[in-house]
Design a protein around this motif. Structure first.
Motif, PDB file in Angstrom:
ATOM      1  N   PRO A   1       0.813  -1.220   0.000  1.00 21.56           N
ATOM      2  CA  PRO A   1       0.000   0.000   0.000  1.00 21.56           C
ATOM      3  C   PRO A   1       0.848   1.273   0.000  1.00 21.56           C
ATOM      4  CG  PRO A   1      -0.898  -1.569   1.559  1.00 21.56           C
ATOM      5  CD  PRO A   1       0.414  -2.130   1.092  1.00 21.56           C
ATOM      6  N   LEU A   2       1.992   1.249   0.696  1.00 14.50           N
ATOM      7  CA  LEU A   2       2.855   2.429   0.711  1.00 14.50           C
ATOM      8  C   LEU A   2       3.430   2.697  -0.682  1.00 14.50           C
ATOM      9  CD1 LEU A   2       4.272   4.686   2.347  1.00 14.50           C
ATOM     10  CD2 LEU A   2       6.241   3.177   2.342  1.00 14.50           C
ATOM     11  N   ILE A   3       3.942   1.664  -1.331  1.00 11.20           N
ATOM     12  CA  ILE A   3       4.490   1.841  -2.679  1.00 11.20           C
ATOM     13  C   ILE A   3       3.410   2.377  -3.609  1.00 11.20           C
ATOM     14  CG2 ILE A   3       5.467   0.685  -4.702  1.00 11.20           C
ATOM     15  CD1 ILE A   3       6.823  -1.278  -2.763  1.00 11.20           C
ATOM     16  N   ASP A   4       2.210   1.814  -3.507  1.00  7.58           N
ATOM     17  CA  ASP A   4       1.111   2.267  -4.366  1.00  7.58           C
ATOM     18  C   ASP A   4       0.746   3.725  -4.090  1.00  7.58           C
ATOM     19  OD1 ASP A   4       1.014  -0.216  -5.565  1.00  7.58           O
ATOM     20  OD2 ASP A   4      -0.584  -0.963  -4.259  1.00  7.58           O
ATOM     21  N   SER A   5       0.793   4.142  -2.820  1.00  6.40           N
ATOM     22  CA  SER A   5       0.431   5.523  -2.507  1.00  6.40           C
ATOM     23  C   SER A   5       1.532   6.503  -2.890  1.00  6.40           C
ATOM     24  CB  SER A   5       0.074   5.673  -1.030  1.00  6.40           C
ATOM     25  OG  SER A   5       1.210   5.486  -0.223  1.00  6.40           O
ATOM     26  N   VAL A   6       2.792   6.090  -2.779  1.00 12.71           N
ATOM     27  CA  VAL A   6       3.911   6.962  -3.157  1.00 12.71           C
ATOM     28  C   VAL A   6       4.033   7.062  -4.670  1.00 12.71           C
ATOM     29  CG1 VAL A   6       6.442   7.132  -3.132  1.00 12.71           C
ATOM     30  CG2 VAL A   6       5.225   6.567  -1.048  1.00 12.71           C
ATOM     31  N   ASP A   7       3.661   5.997  -5.365  1.00 15.65           N
ATOM     32  CA  ASP A   7       3.842   5.924  -6.821  1.00 15.65           C
ATOM     33  C   ASP A   7       2.523   5.560  -7.514  1.00 15.65           C
ATOM     34  OD1 ASP A   7       5.247   5.843  -9.267  1.00 15.65           O
ATOM     35  OD2 ASP A   7       5.547   3.681  -9.067  1.00 15.65           O
ATOM     36  N   PRO A   8       1.512   6.444  -7.434  1.00 14.05           N
ATOM     37  CA  PRO A   8       0.209   6.096  -8.012  1.00 14.05           C
ATOM     38  C   PRO A   8       0.219   5.978  -9.539  1.00 14.05           C
ATOM     39  CG  PRO A   8       0.232   8.393  -7.346  1.00 14.05           C
ATOM     40  CD  PRO A   8       1.518   7.782  -6.854  1.00 14.05           C
ATOM     41  N   HIS A   9       1.224   6.550 -10.191  1.00 14.34           N
ATOM     42  CA  HIS A   9       1.268   6.506 -11.659  1.00 14.34           C
ATOM     43  C   HIS A   9       2.175   5.402 -12.191  1.00 14.34           C
ATOM     44  CE1 HIS A   9      -1.055  10.160 -11.647  1.00 14.34           C
ATOM     45  NE2 HIS A   9      -0.159  10.719 -10.852  1.00 14.34           N
ATOM     46  N   GLY A  10       2.740   4.608 -11.321  1.00 12.87           N
ATOM     47  CA  GLY A  10       3.506   3.439 -11.740  1.00 12.87           C
ATOM     48  C   GLY A  10       4.891   3.715 -12.291  1.00 12.87           C
ATOM     49  N   PHE A  11       5.589   4.709 -11.759  1.00  8.94           N
ATOM     50  CA  PHE A  11       6.957   4.980 -12.211  1.00  8.94           C
ATOM     51  C   PHE A  11       7.945   3.944 -11.688  1.00  8.94           C
ATOM     52  CE2 PHE A  11       5.105   9.289 -12.555  1.00  8.94           C
ATOM     53  CZ  PHE A  11       5.319   9.472 -13.915  1.00  8.94           C
ATOM     54  N   ILE A  12       7.614   3.318 -10.557  1.00  9.07           N
ATOM     55  CA  ILE A  12       8.480   2.257 -10.036  1.00  9.07           C
ATOM     56  C   ILE A  12       8.275   1.043 -10.934  1.00  9.07           C
ATOM     57  CG2 ILE A  12       8.931   0.705  -8.098  1.00  9.07           C
ATOM     58  CD1 ILE A  12       7.990   2.982  -6.241  1.00  9.07           C
ATOM     59  N   SER A  13       9.325   0.678 -11.634  1.00  5.23           N
ATOM     60  CA  SER A  13       9.206  -0.386 -12.638  1.00  5.23           C
ATOM     61  C   SER A  13       9.191  -1.781 -12.036  1.00  5.23           C
ATOM     62  CB  SER A  13      10.373  -0.288 -13.627  1.00  5.23           C
ATOM     63  OG  SER A  13      10.398   0.970 -14.240  1.00  5.23           O
ATOM     64  N   TYR A  14      10.004  -2.009 -11.015  1.00  7.89           N
ATOM     65  CA  TYR A  14      10.133  -3.349 -10.462  1.00  7.89           C
ATOM     66  C   TYR A  14      10.177  -3.280  -8.946  1.00  7.89           C
ATOM     67  CZ  TYR A  14      11.621  -3.947 -15.247  1.00  7.89           C
ATOM     68  OH  TYR A  14      11.675  -3.913 -16.603  1.00  7.89           O
ATOM     69  N   ARG A  15       9.608  -4.298  -8.325  1.00 11.71           N
ATOM     70  CA  ARG A  15       9.597  -4.391  -6.865  1.00 11.71           C
ATOM     71  C   ARG A  15      10.336  -5.673  -6.478  1.00 11.71           C
ATOM     72  NH1 ARG A  15       3.341  -2.563  -5.558  1.00 11.71           N
ATOM     73  NH2 ARG A  15       3.443  -0.665  -6.785  1.00 11.71           N
TER      74      ARG A  15
END
Length: 194
Positions: free
Chosen positions: A44-58
């Protein structure tokens, strides 16, 4: 217990044209940097920090090497150019296999007034805007600092002061040249008069 990364290439091959491949890879530890160590709401934190999907890989713990009681990020498994990989963590042990690819931050204690992420952003932006070919040359400079971001801010402040002094001297020199040029022009025109 996972001892080594789940594979030799944790990320797919870099994108080729006409697709855009970011010039740098940022490996960002969440615990202690974005998450207080007592929290466990990673997705949920990653999704809230990056709502537009700039984080390519987790990537998670299974992407690390477990060595002497520490999870160590081995960027040789990332399938990216090590000259363009920056690891951000609160523990230097986390990037000890490639010590000049890492920046060790002071751990976040939950204080909402903490400015470390803003300082980190300025640091990374400076690397990107200068088109640094090998980040290890820059990160090595800050590797021995207890607080690399504070050292970076001091260096930036010194450079800005030097630039202001240089511009002030240049302005003063231009004013003197204008005065001398004006004086010479007046003297020259008087000497031409009969």
């Amino acid at each position: 217990m996972i001892i080594k990364p789940t594979g030799p290439c944790l990320l797919p091959d870099p994108l080729q044209e006409p697709y855009y491949q970011p010039p740098y890879t940022l490996v960002l530890e969440l615990t202690g940097v974005l998450l207080h160590p007592e929290w466990s709401t990673t997705f949920p934190l990653i999704d809230s920090v990056d709502p537009h999907g700039f984080i390519s890989y987790r990537l998670f713990r299974e992407a690390t090497r477990y060595m002497n009681g520490h999870h160590v990020k081995d960027i040789s498994c990332l399938n990216r150019d090590p000259a363009r990989v920056v690891v951000v963590n609160c523990k230097k042990e986390a990037f000890r296999l490639q010590p000049y690819n890492g920046v060790a931050l002071q751990p976040w204690d939950g204080n909402p007034d903490d400015r470390v992420l803003l300082d980190l952003s300025a640091f990374l932006k400076t690397i990107a805007l200068n088109g640094v070919e090998d980040v290890r040359n820059i990160l090595e400079h800050y590797a021995l600092e207890d607080d690399p971001l504070a050292a970076f801010k001091q260096q930036q402040s010194r450079l800005e002061q030097e630039e202001q002094r240089r511009l002030a001297e240049l302005s003063k020199s231009k004013k003197q040249n204008l005065f001398l040029g004006s004086l010479t022009s007046r003297l020259w025109s008087r000497s031409k008069q009969p």
